[in-house]
Design a protein around this motif. Sequence first.
Motif, PDB file in Angstrom:
ATOM      1  N   PRO A  71       0.820  -1.225   0.000  1.00  0.00           N
ATOM      2  CA  PRO A  71       0.000   0.000   0.000  1.00  0.00           C
ATOM      3  C   PRO A  71       0.850   1.271   0.000  1.00  0.00           C
ATOM      4  CG  PRO A  71      -0.431  -1.321   1.971  1.00  0.00           C
ATOM      5  CD  PRO A  71       0.523  -2.075   1.143  1.00  0.00           C
ATOM      6  N   ILE A  72       1.995   1.231   0.648  1.00  0.00           N
ATOM      7  CA  ILE A  72       2.884   2.400   0.649  1.00  0.00           C
ATOM      8  C   ILE A  72       3.425   2.643  -0.753  1.00  0.00           C
ATOM      9  CG2 ILE A  72       5.064   3.307   1.563  1.00  0.00           C
ATOM     10  CD1 ILE A  72       4.434   1.640   4.121  1.00  0.00           C
ATOM     11  N   PHE A  73       3.836   1.583  -1.420  1.00  0.00           N
ATOM     12  CA  PHE A  73       4.342   1.679  -2.784  1.00  0.00           C
ATOM     13  C   PHE A  73       3.263   2.183  -3.741  1.00  0.00           C
ATOM     14  CE2 PHE A  73       5.717  -0.325  -6.843  1.00  0.00           C
ATOM     15  CZ  PHE A  73       6.903   0.374  -6.982  1.00  0.00           C
ATOM     16  N   SER A  74       2.041   1.705  -3.577  1.00  0.00           N
ATOM     17  CA  SER A  74       0.923   2.157  -4.421  1.00  0.00           C
ATOM     18  C   SER A  74       0.639   3.638  -4.215  1.00  0.00           C
ATOM     19  CB  SER A  74      -0.340   1.358  -4.106  1.00  0.00           C
ATOM     20  OG  SER A  74      -0.145   0.000  -4.366  1.00  0.00           O
ATOM     21  N   LEU A  75       0.659   4.097  -2.982  1.00  0.00           N
ATOM     22  CA  LEU A  75       0.443   5.508  -2.688  1.00  0.00           C
ATOM     23  C   LEU A  75       1.567   6.355  -3.281  1.00  0.00           C
ATOM     24  CD1 LEU A  75      -1.260   7.647  -1.230  1.00  0.00           C
ATOM     25  CD2 LEU A  75       0.183   7.266   0.772  1.00  0.00           C
ATOM     26  N   LEU A  76       2.786   5.865  -3.216  1.00  0.00           N
ATOM     27  CA  LEU A  76       3.923   6.576  -3.783  1.00  0.00           C
ATOM     28  C   LEU A  76       3.785   6.710  -5.303  1.00  0.00           C
ATOM     29  CD1 LEU A  76       6.699   7.857  -3.261  1.00  0.00           C
ATOM     30  CD2 LEU A  76       7.681   5.608  -3.687  1.00  0.00           C
TER      31      LEU A  76
END
Length: 63
Positions: free
Chosen positions: A19-24
């Motif tokens: 989820p962090i990578f997707s938000l980035l």
Amino acid sequence: MMKFVKNYMESIDGVAIYPIFSLLIFFVFFVILFWWVFTAKKDYINKLSQFPLDNNDKTDLTS
């Protein structure tokens, strides 16, 4: 079904990074998009805005 998915996802090591990578990716895409919008030349934007209304067979947007 959700219980199965939750249990399955918890068993994957490092799943919290997705989820962090997707938000980035989402954030970077829109930052680049806003940068392009604010730095685009006004003549080019006007050409693009008139393109659907133009009846000519001209497809070259660079001239």
